[in-house]
Design a protein around this motif. Structure first.
Motif, PDB file in Angstrom:
ATOM      1  N   LYS A 261       0.834  -1.201   0.000  1.00 31.72           N
ATOM      2  CA  LYS A 261       0.000   0.000   0.000  1.00 31.72           C
ATOM      3  C   LYS A 261       0.873   1.255   0.000  1.00 31.72           C
ATOM      4  N   SER A 262       1.912   1.250   0.800  1.00 28.25           N
ATOM      5  CA  SER A 262       2.815   2.393   0.878  1.00 28.25           C
ATOM      6  C   SER A 262       3.513   2.643  -0.466  1.00 28.25           C
ATOM      7  N   ASP A 263       4.006   1.581  -1.087  1.00 26.21           N
ATOM      8  CA  ASP A 263       4.659   1.728  -2.392  1.00 26.21           C
ATOM      9  C   ASP A 263       3.674   2.234  -3.442  1.00 26.21           C
ATOM     10  N   SER A 264       2.431   1.784  -3.365  1.00 22.95           N
ATOM     11  CA  SER A 264       1.409   2.247  -4.301  1.00 22.95           C
ATOM     12  C   SER A 264       1.161   3.744  -4.142  1.00 22.95           C
TER      13      SER A 264
ATOM     14  N   ALA B  98      -4.586  -3.543   0.387  1.00 19.46           N
ATOM     15  CA  ALA B  98      -3.386  -3.307  -0.415  1.00 19.46           C
ATOM     16  C   ALA B  98      -3.616  -3.693  -1.874  1.00 19.46           C
ATOM     17  N   ILE B  99      -4.326  -4.791  -2.104  1.00 17.92           N
ATOM     18  CA  ILE B  99      -4.619  -5.218  -3.475  1.00 17.92           C
ATOM     19  C   ILE B  99      -5.478  -4.164  -4.173  1.00 17.92           C
ATOM     20  N   THR B 100      -6.502  -3.702  -3.489  1.00 20.13           N
ATOM     21  CA  THR B 100      -7.387  -2.683  -4.056  1.00 20.13           C
ATOM     22  C   THR B 100      -6.615  -1.393  -4.326  1.00 20.13           C
ATOM     23  N   PHE B 101      -5.802  -0.999  -3.358  1.00 18.68           N
ATOM     24  CA  PHE B 101      -5.041   0.235  -3.494  1.00 18.68           C
ATOM     25  C   PHE B 101      -4.053   0.131  -4.649  1.00 18.68           C
TER      26      PHE B 101
ATOM     27  N   LEU C 224       3.063  -7.756  -2.682  1.00 17.43           N
ATOM     28  CA  LEU C 224       1.801  -8.504  -2.764  1.00 17.43           C
ATOM     29  C   LEU C 224       2.050  -9.986  -3.005  1.00 17.43           C
ATOM     30  N   ILE C 225       3.057 -10.299  -3.798  1.00 15.99           N
ATOM     31  CA  ILE C 225       3.405 -11.713  -4.020  1.00 15.99           C
ATOM     32  C   ILE C 225       3.824 -12.356  -2.707  1.00 15.99           C
ATOM     33  N   GLU C 226       4.652 -11.654  -1.937  1.00 14.08           N
ATOM     34  CA  GLU C 226       5.080 -12.183  -0.632  1.00 14.08           C
ATOM     35  C   GLU C 226       3.886 -12.364   0.306  1.00 14.08           C
ATOM     36  N   ALA C 227       2.981 -11.399   0.306  1.00 11.73           N
ATOM     37  CA  ALA C 227       1.785 -11.508   1.151  1.00 11.73           C
ATOM     38  C   ALA C 227       0.934 -12.697   0.708  1.00 11.73           C
TER      39      ALA C 227
ATOM     40  N   GLY D  46      -4.652  -8.896   9.384  1.00 14.90           N
ATOM     41  CA  GLY D  46      -3.713  -9.188   8.302  1.00 14.90           C
ATOM     42  C   GLY D  46      -4.416  -9.381   6.972  1.00 14.90           C
ATOM     43  N   GLN D  47      -5.523 -10.111   6.983  1.00 14.50           N
ATOM     44  CA  GLN D  47      -6.293 -10.315   5.752  1.00 14.50           C
ATOM     45  C   GLN D  47      -6.854  -8.981   5.243  1.00 14.50           C
ATOM     46  N   ASP D  48      -7.293  -8.147   6.175  1.00 16.53           N
ATOM     47  CA  ASP D  48      -7.815  -6.830   5.817  1.00 16.53           C
ATOM     48  C   ASP D  48      -6.721  -5.982   5.171  1.00 16.53           C
TER      49      ASP D  48
END
Length: 105
Positions: free
Chosen positions: A22-25, A87-90, A51-54, A80-82
């Protein structure tokens, strides 16, 4: 490492990597706003790596559950799931915003 420690490590993988993505985005959006599309692209790529690591962390829990070993649900795991879903949406939206700045510029 006991089972509880392993699960905690997995959950922290969701939280840390989701937060990094999210921060990188957000940094990609800020870079694009300034017209620095090279940095924006690099930040989006960094977000994708996080995101791949997550997803690896999430897949570990899904695999455990699918193999018949239930994964205890805790508030930390839900958090964590949230983080991951936000992050995916962002990240998806950041890609669109960067593209918009390219077209405007």
């Amino acid at each position: 490492m006991n089972e509880n420690d392993a699960q905690m490590q997995t959950i922290m993988g969701l939280i840390v990597n989701g937060g990094n993505a999210k921060s990188d985005s957000m940094e990609a959006i800020h870079a694009a706003k300034k017209g620095d599309f090279e940095t924006a692209a690099a930040k989006l790529a960094d977000a994708d790596k996080s995101l791949i690591e997550a997803h690896h962390s999430q897949t570990a829990m899904l695999t455990q559950e699918a193999s018949g070993d239930p994964v205890p649900v805790s508030l930390l795991m839900v958090h964590g799931q949230d983080h991951l879903m936000n992050a995916i949406t962002f990240r998806d939206l950041a890609g669109e915003v960067v593209d918009m700045y390219k077209k405007i510029g």
